[in-house]
Design an enzyme around this catalytic site. Structure first.
Site, PDB file in Angstrom:
ATOM      1  N   TYR A   1       2.922   4.765   0.718  1.00 28.67           N
ATOM      2  CA  TYR A   1       3.560   5.372   1.887  1.00 28.67           C
ATOM      3  C   TYR A   1       2.535   6.229   2.619  1.00 28.67           C
ATOM      4  O   TYR A   1       1.714   6.909   1.994  1.00 28.67           O
ATOM      5  CB  TYR A   1       4.729   6.249   1.458  1.00 28.67           C
ATOM      6  CG  TYR A   1       5.837   5.505   0.737  1.00 28.67           C
ATOM      7  CD1 TYR A   1       6.616   4.562   1.401  1.00 28.67           C
ATOM      8  CD2 TYR A   1       6.107   5.762  -0.608  1.00 28.67           C
ATOM      9  CE1 TYR A   1       7.640   3.890   0.743  1.00 28.67           C
ATOM     10  CE2 TYR A   1       7.127   5.094  -1.275  1.00 28.67           C
ATOM     11  CZ  TYR A   1       7.896   4.154  -0.590  1.00 28.67           C
ATOM     12  OH  TYR A   1       8.903   3.496  -1.251  1.00 28.67           O
TER      13      TYR A   1
ATOM     14  N   PHE B   1       6.552   2.211  -4.553  1.00 30.49           N
ATOM     15  CA  PHE B   1       7.958   2.430  -4.167  1.00 30.49           C
ATOM     16  C   PHE B   1       8.470   3.842  -4.438  1.00 30.49           C
ATOM     17  O   PHE B   1       9.488   4.245  -3.899  1.00 30.49           O
ATOM     18  CB  PHE B   1       8.896   1.407  -4.829  1.00 30.49           C
ATOM     19  CG  PHE B   1       8.674   0.004  -4.357  1.00 30.49           C
ATOM     20  CD1 PHE B   1       9.119  -0.411  -3.109  1.00 30.49           C
ATOM     21  CD2 PHE B   1       7.993  -0.914  -5.152  1.00 30.49           C
ATOM     22  CE1 PHE B   1       8.892  -1.709  -2.655  1.00 30.49           C
ATOM     23  CE2 PHE B   1       7.762  -2.218  -4.705  1.00 30.49           C
ATOM     24  CZ  PHE B   1       8.217  -2.620  -3.450  1.00 30.49           C
TER      25      PHE B   1
ATOM     26  N   ASP C   1       0.850  -1.193   0.000  1.00 32.07           N
ATOM     27  CA  ASP C   1       0.000   0.000   0.000  1.00 32.07           C
ATOM     28  C   ASP C   1       0.884   1.241   0.000  1.00 32.07           C
ATOM     29  O   ASP C   1       2.091   1.143   0.204  1.00 32.07           O
ATOM     30  CB  ASP C   1      -1.020  -0.013   1.150  1.00 32.07           C
ATOM     31  CG  ASP C   1      -0.392   0.057   2.533  1.00 32.07           C
ATOM     32  OD1 ASP C   1       0.820  -0.231   2.658  1.00 32.07           O
ATOM     33  OD2 ASP C   1      -1.105   0.383   3.491  1.00 32.07           O
TER      34      ASP C   1
ATOM     35  N   HIS D   1      11.862  -9.167  -0.066  1.00 30.48           N
ATOM     36  CA  HIS D   1      11.523  -7.751  -0.219  1.00 30.48           C
ATOM     37  C   HIS D   1      12.760  -6.880   0.016  1.00 30.48           C
ATOM     38  O   HIS D   1      13.633  -7.238   0.814  1.00 30.48           O
ATOM     39  CB  HIS D   1      10.424  -7.404   0.788  1.00 30.48           C
ATOM     40  CG  HIS D   1       9.720  -6.126   0.518  1.00 30.48           C
ATOM     41  ND1 HIS D   1      10.216  -4.911   0.933  1.00 30.48           N
ATOM     42  CD2 HIS D   1       8.560  -5.858  -0.134  1.00 30.48           C
ATOM     43  CE1 HIS D   1       9.388  -3.950   0.566  1.00 30.48           C
ATOM     44  NE2 HIS D   1       8.368  -4.495  -0.096  1.00 30.48           N
TER      45      HIS D   1
END
Length: 219
Positions: A61, A72, A59, A180
């Site tokens: 920031y 990102f 989701d 990740h």
């Protein structure tokens, strides 16, 4: 096919009224990111038929001046998030690019669909818009890319992203998966995974122009 066709197909099969009502209230009574005008920026910058690579995030920031609709990526003068810093560290190791800006609009214009599985979030509350309907929508987006395009690279970092493999036809697309890039997991196999060069090698092998992952002027 264009995103408008994809969106029409999705909304004809799913009812998003409850989600829209929830978002209307949230944007009226709370601080929500990204700005309404940027919720669908990933689709605006990367036309459907231009998609070469899909990078899945979770989701947006949830801090101020960060989210702007691309997974990102943060706004040009924002502080670097730790995951993005690690992505850039791997990029430099992998293909020698040293990027300065935390803004990934140039990747989006190169054909990289930077897709979060949830497209909105309340300020300061990660996952606050989980399970309101976005996952249904973005699962259908992933399936549409898989069904209607060929030779797309899906970069899936971390377990939540990798659970989406079931939506993708792995016979005609490439899956690149690793831990990740967050500081919690980057040293468990993200560093050294070479996702950028692997993606470009696959694209070139299928006669597709590779992605310019390096910083482009004006980005």
């Amino acid at each position: 096919m264009e995103w408008a066709d994809v969106f029409h197909n999705i909304t004809s099969r799913h009812d998003f009224k409850a989600m829209h009502d929830f978002l209307e209230k949230e944007y009226t009574t709370e601080i929500v990111y990204p700005d309404r005008k940027n919720i669908y920026q990933a689709f605006e910058l990367t036309p459907f038929n231009n998609v070469k690579v899909v990078i899945l995030g979770q989701d947006p920031y949830h801090g101020p001046n960060q989210a702007h609709g691309l997974a990102f990526s943060v706004q040009p003068h924002a502080k670097f998030p730790p995951s993005l810093r690690n992505m850039y560290q791997e990029l430099e190791t992998d293909i020698g690019c040293k990027r300065q800006s935390p803004h990934l609009q140039d990747w989006a214009r190169e054909g990289v669909l930077l897709l979060n599985t949830v497209l909105t979030v309340r300020k300061g509350e990660a996952h606050s818009h989980k399970d309101i309907g976005w996952e249904t929508f973005t699962n259908e987006i992933i399936k549409a890319v898989s069904d209607h395009l060929e030779n797309v690279v899906f970069i899936l970092w971390g377990k939540p992203a990798q659970q989406k493999i079931k939506l993708i036809d792995t016979a005609k697309h490439l899956i690149i998966k690793s831990p990740h890039p967050s500081p919690l997991s980057a040293y468990r196999g993200f560093f050294g995974s070479k996702p950028y060069s692997k993606a470009n090698e696959y694209l070139q092998a299928h006669g597709i122009e590779p992605v310019n992952w390096c910083e482009s002027k004006g980005s």
